[in-house]
Design an enzyme around this catalytic site. Structure first.
Site, PDB file in Angstrom:
ATOM      1  N   LYS A  71       0.851  -1.191   0.000  1.00 11.82           N
ATOM      2  CA  LYS A  71       0.000   0.000   0.000  1.00 11.82           C
ATOM      3  C   LYS A  71       0.882   1.236   0.000  1.00 11.82           C
ATOM      4  CE  LYS A  71      -2.528   1.430   3.575  1.00 11.82           C
ATOM      5  NZ  LYS A  71      -3.616   1.481   4.579  1.00 11.82           N
ATOM      6  N   ASP A 225      -2.287   7.497  14.920  1.00 15.77           N
ATOM      7  CA  ASP A 225      -1.494   6.873  13.863  1.00 15.77           C
ATOM      8  C   ASP A 225      -0.199   7.634  13.606  1.00 15.77           C
ATOM      9  OD1 ASP A 225      -2.487   9.132  12.714  1.00 15.77           O
ATOM     10  OD2 ASP A 225      -3.364   8.162  10.957  1.00 15.77           O
TER      11      ASP A 225
END
Length: 330
Positions: A71, A225
């Site tokens: 990704k 994150d």
């Protein structure tokens, strides 16, 4: 052979949530058993554009299938105002591990939302009370939707309380699910006193304290994150059973990163990784378990597992747009 091009709508169509949840559970098990490879996420910083690129490669082998992929995702905060583009965009390359043939190129943004919800569902299934019927959500952005969609697959959710500073976001969320759940807006504490709580905000100052949750609430901490992000108060974390997805990522950029770097929280305060619980090396919720917290940073193996589901489903249903990427078409 052809490569499948799969748009965000395709990913939404073919990412069957129960199948994605099962695939992620298998991915966590593979990681625990050592049949997965997941190099560290790498960053390309672009301060001149106030953004960055991140690459997330992985390979995993389960008892029934193996898969590989990468990704490629960005974070450009100025995009919405300056270019009318999303802050975050992702592209997933899904490959055949045996031949390295690129089986699919698919939208990674929708894929990320699906697998993030599915990760919370796996944790909820192992850590929430068995008869959980209420779900609280703090943060009514795009991630909130897949939290409800996924968690309702593993628990008979009836009541939903969503909390957000933006009333219009809350209203949109309530309208979306009003025909399926008893859903309403509420305070953080009202959301936190549900059987399950998912936090999906980008805050750097904790907004959920120990008095904001029930005695046996399971919390999915999904928002952190990056370094400095921190949704849950330190005393809430220290009083909870903490389960993480990956030690390196969580201590660097997950919910525990701030108190861990400060020395307030140590390895002794971490109960274990979700993979250990999935394979039975550690117990999930027991009769004596109080508040539980799942610190989810999002792993590349999750993206690959979700991409596997999307590709297989699209292939079976002859979906997507096939094209000859490497000159191997018939």
């Amino acid at each position: 052979m052809h490569t499948l091009l799969l748009s965000d709508e395709d990913v939404d169509t073919y990412a069957d949530m129960p199948s994605v949840i099962d695939a992620l559970e298998a991915a966590f098990a593979a990681y625990q058993h050592g049949t997965a490879q997941m190099p560290a996420k790498s960053y390309v910083d672009l301060p001149q554009y106030n953004g960055d690129f991140r690459s997330m490669p992985a390979y995993l082998a389960t008892d029934e299938w193996d898969a590989a992929g990468l990704k490629w995702v960005n974070v450009h905060p100025d995009n919405p105002d300056d270019h009318d583009l999303p802050t975050v965009m992702g592209t997933m390359i899904y490959s055949d591990p045996e031949t390295a043939y690129p089986l699919a190129i698919m939208d990674g943004t929708e894929l990320t939302m699906k697998r993030t919800g599915a990760a919370a569902a796996v944790a909820t299934d192992h850590l929430a009370v068995a008869d959980a019927t209420s779900l609280g959500i703090v943060g009514a952005g795009v991630q909130a939707y897949t939290q409800l969609e996924a968690i309702s697959e593993v628990r008979p959710i009836e009541e939903v309380v969503v909390s957000d500073l933006d009333d219009e976001r809350v209203e949109r969320f309530v309208e979306t699910f009003a025909d399926r759940f008893d859903v309403r807006g509420g305070s953080i504490s009202e959301a936190g006193h549900c059987d399950v709580l998912s936090t999906v905000t980008p805050v750097e100052e904790p907004i959920v304290g120990p008095d904001d949750v029930g005695e046996r609430t399971h919390v999915n901490a999904m928002g952190a994150d990056a370094e400095g992000k921190h949704e849950l108060a330190d005393d809430l974390l220290l009083g909870a059973t903490i389960v993480i997805d990956d030690h390196e990522q969580c201590t660097h950029s997950g919910e525990i990163n701030v108190p861990y770097h400060a020395g307030t929280l140590t390895d002794d305060d971490i109960y274990g990784e979700i993979g250990e619980i999935v394979v039975g090396d550690r117990a999930g919720r027991t009769a004596d378990t109080g508040v539980t917290v799942f610190d989810s940073t999002g792993l590349a193996i999750q993206d690959v597992a979700a991409a596997h589901v999307v590709y297989e489903e699209a292939s079976d249903r002859e979906g997507g747009s096939p094209f000859d990427l490497v000159g191997a078409g018939n």
